[in-house]
Design an enzyme around this catalytic site. Sequence first.
Site, PDB file in Angstrom:
ATOM      1  N   GLU A 123      50.463  37.696  33.264  1.00  0.00           N
ATOM      2  CA  GLU A 123      49.061  37.665  33.669  1.00  0.00           C
ATOM      3  C   GLU A 123      48.472  36.293  33.393  1.00  0.00           C
ATOM      4  O   GLU A 123      49.064  35.483  32.670  1.00  0.00           O
ATOM      5  CB  GLU A 123      48.266  38.753  32.923  1.00  0.00           C
ATOM      6  CG  GLU A 123      48.645  40.147  33.375  1.00  0.00           C
ATOM      7  CD  GLU A 123      47.763  41.239  32.796  1.00  0.00           C
ATOM      8  OE1 GLU A 123      46.971  40.955  31.894  1.00  0.00           O
ATOM      9  OE2 GLU A 123      47.897  42.378  33.271  1.00  0.00           O
ATOM     10  N   HIS A 248      35.415  39.979  35.290  1.00  0.00           N
ATOM     11  CA  HIS A 248      36.737  40.032  35.904  1.00  0.00           C
ATOM     12  C   HIS A 248      36.617  39.443  37.296  1.00  0.00           C
ATOM     13  O   HIS A 248      35.705  39.814  38.041  1.00  0.00           O
ATOM     14  CB  HIS A 248      37.264  41.465  35.970  1.00  0.00           C
ATOM     15  CG  HIS A 248      38.740  41.514  36.236  1.00  0.00           C
ATOM     16  ND1 HIS A 248      39.271  41.208  37.461  1.00  0.00           N
ATOM     17  CD2 HIS A 248      39.789  41.783  35.429  1.00  0.00           C
ATOM     18  CE1 HIS A 248      40.597  41.306  37.385  1.00  0.00           C
ATOM     19  NE2 HIS A 248      40.930  41.650  36.157  1.00  0.00           N
ATOM     20  N   ARG A 294      40.542  33.623  33.189  1.00  0.00           N
ATOM     21  CA  ARG A 294      39.607  34.423  33.989  1.00  0.00           C
ATOM     22  C   ARG A 294      38.246  33.773  34.214  1.00  0.00           C
ATOM     23  O   ARG A 294      37.672  33.895  35.289  1.00  0.00           O
ATOM     24  CB  ARG A 294      39.345  35.749  33.268  1.00  0.00           C
ATOM     25  CG  ARG A 294      40.434  36.702  33.497  1.00  0.00           C
ATOM     26  CD  ARG A 294      40.110  38.025  32.905  1.00  0.00           C
ATOM     27  NE  ARG A 294      41.278  38.867  33.109  1.00  0.00           N
ATOM     28  CZ  ARG A 294      41.451  40.041  32.565  1.00  0.00           C
ATOM     29  NH1 ARG A 294      40.536  40.532  31.767  1.00  0.00           N
ATOM     30  NH2 ARG A 294      42.522  40.734  32.812  1.00  0.00           N
ATOM     31  N   HIS A 355      33.168  42.871  32.896  1.00  0.00           N
ATOM     32  CA  HIS A 355      34.422  43.568  32.629  1.00  0.00           C
ATOM     33  C   HIS A 355      34.684  43.823  31.151  1.00  0.00           C
ATOM     34  O   HIS A 355      35.027  44.924  30.755  1.00  0.00           O
ATOM     35  CB  HIS A 355      35.544  42.719  33.214  1.00  0.00           C
ATOM     36  CG  HIS A 355      36.904  43.315  33.070  1.00  0.00           C
ATOM     37  ND1 HIS A 355      37.210  44.557  33.544  1.00  0.00           N
ATOM     38  CD2 HIS A 355      38.037  42.830  32.493  1.00  0.00           C
ATOM     39  CE1 HIS A 355      38.487  44.829  33.287  1.00  0.00           C
ATOM     40  NE2 HIS A 355      38.997  43.806  32.634  1.00  0.00           N
ATOM     41  N   ARG A 390      38.478  36.382  26.196  1.00  0.00           N
ATOM     42  CA  ARG A 390      39.649  37.203  25.861  1.00  0.00           C
ATOM     43  C   ARG A 390      40.832  36.856  26.761  1.00  0.00           C
ATOM     44  O   ARG A 390      40.689  36.735  27.985  1.00  0.00           O
ATOM     45  CB  ARG A 390      39.294  38.668  26.056  1.00  0.00           C
ATOM     46  CG  ARG A 390      40.471  39.601  25.962  1.00  0.00           C
ATOM     47  CD  ARG A 390      40.102  40.967  26.454  1.00  0.00           C
ATOM     48  NE  ARG A 390      39.884  40.974  27.887  1.00  0.00           N
ATOM     49  CZ  ARG A 390      40.350  41.911  28.725  1.00  0.00           C
ATOM     50  NH1 ARG A 390      41.057  42.917  28.260  1.00  0.00           N
ATOM     51  NH2 ARG A 390      40.109  41.852  30.006  1.00  0.00           N
TER      52      ARG A 390
END
Length: 540
Positions: A123, A248, A294, A355, A390
């Site tokens: 990811e 997100h 992100r 998110h 995060r």
Amino acid sequence: MLEPYKTGMLKTCDFLVIGSGLAGLAYALKVAERGHVVVISKTEAPLTNTAMAQGGIAAVMSAEDSFESHIKDTLVAGAGLCRRDIVEKVVQSAPDRVEDLIKWGVEFDIEDGSISKINLGREGGHSHRRILHVQDHTGAEIHSELLKKARSHKNIEIFEGYFAVDLILSRDFNPREVGSPRCLGAYVFNKSQKQIIEFYSRFTMLATGGAGKTYLYTSNWSGATGDGIAMAYRAGCRVANLEFMQFHPTCLYHPGERNFLITEALRGEGAELINSEGEAFTKKFHPQGSLAPRDIVARSIDAEMKRTGAECVYLDITHQSAGYLTERFPLIYKRCMQFGIDMTKQPIPVVPAAHYLCGGILTDWNSRTDIQGLLACGENACTGLHGANRLASNSLLECLVFSNNAAEYSLKNFEDFSVKTFTEHGYKNFPDQNEDEMIVISHMWDEIRRLMWNYVGIVRSNRRLSRAKTRLDNILSEVQEFYGSARLHPDIIELRNIALVAHLSVRCALKRRESRGIHYNLDYPFTSQEPLSEDTIINP
Ligand SMILES: Cc1cc2nc3c(=O)[nH]c(=O)nc-3n(C[C@H](O)[C@H](O)[C@H](O)COP(=O)(O)OP(=O)(O)OC[C@H]3O[C@@H](n4cnc5c(N)ncnc54)[C@H](O)[C@@H]3O)c2cc1C
């Protein structure tokens, strides 16, 4: 004429767990060996952010990977605000916590039928493949296994439709008490009986999850209203870093579906973000392109949507075979098909949405808060792991590690915390309420969520934040006044909580005079070097 709600029931247990997500259930399973556990959930137990997690859980599980690399990736994503000692300990304990999940019955995807070879996904922000997953519905699998285990455990009782309203403090019964109060349990609203029940416990664990519902667009489940953060703050705990709401980058954009996430794992498998003109645009913003952290991807999309005036961008994975896509991403494939989007043949329309909340109730390594006997873990806690952003798939890991720490602490200190009950009812009664007031509630809900989206969104400015603060000052006092005179109802309880959490988030955002991680302020576009940036802490 509505009936006033009844009061006066009392229940006791050793461990009161508020929340039936991963954090709450993992803690419950670990402490159940020692005493009576009550888990409460404000709706049905499976309705959680946990059950919606798609991508998976991060842990170093292969010889090509290393703890150093996972630590480095976490620190890079956290943009200088992670607590290094916490990151190191979390990453090093990850394989053991994954073992817990396997012992509890979770079967992660494996390679070539060999159980010793777990299939690891990749990811954004991760420099290696290290995401354990169960196809694209990892959270649902983890959650159903743990819930099954908890439901069949003789020491665990699960109460569904039980809504924690406020914490019970020793000070409620002795206003002259000096020093730190003790948490004795919680006032809980039983939705079907319309009754407040006082739950008393040795330890109270807040595991109420995130606060995505403070924003108009979110990937979160509908109960993600920051209840634990609001309860803890009202009780006297410090909260921190609430400006760091992670957006997100890719939620499905369709009028019929507001909160369906398109997992980052799709980009990990080569999906490319393209704009409405069919151009891949993310490399203009970051060398890692669609796999950049992100916050950068979300801001790139925001900028591209503003530049082109389009309402969404697109995620294109049509280069992969249809067989592979339906096998690896069955949930996403099915959901997109429900809206007539065939991801094997056409790009998926996507937009960013609120998110994950990196901040929360300040806790230590043992998940202790500022109040004795009150623990917090999972998304409602601020542990120092995520810093200003995060790293993908580190949050399920955080739930597991900190619930384990909290359990070890609770078991070790079990005898020092007795269950104290009071027969005198400590929660105020509420008069009847006018039905029309329900309309006011839904207007206030909507107003908060819109203003957070418009003024405290992906890109902020001092002016927007100040405007949000002024409006929220008023809303907060309107809600307080309203709450004092209205009959208890889940919508009112949640409104009171989102108003407070939104207000606290804006206060945090105004305190941070720089851009860092997911917090981006046009008036301070740079990350401050001197003095070293710190958490934005709000004292009660
Ligand atoms: C769509 C989506 C995909 C995600 N994918 C991933 C991923 O792939 N990997 C990853 O690491 N993370 C992922 N995350 C984040 C991760 O799922 C969450 O951070 C994590 O599951 C939070 O767990 P929790 O136990 O803290 O809270 P939750 O799982 O949200 O559980 C909260 C619980 O608290 C209860 N509750 C709340 N308020 C009250 C109240 N007042 N009274 C009683 N009960 C209450 C709720 O009923 C619920 O049972 C994802 C999140 C979403 C939304």
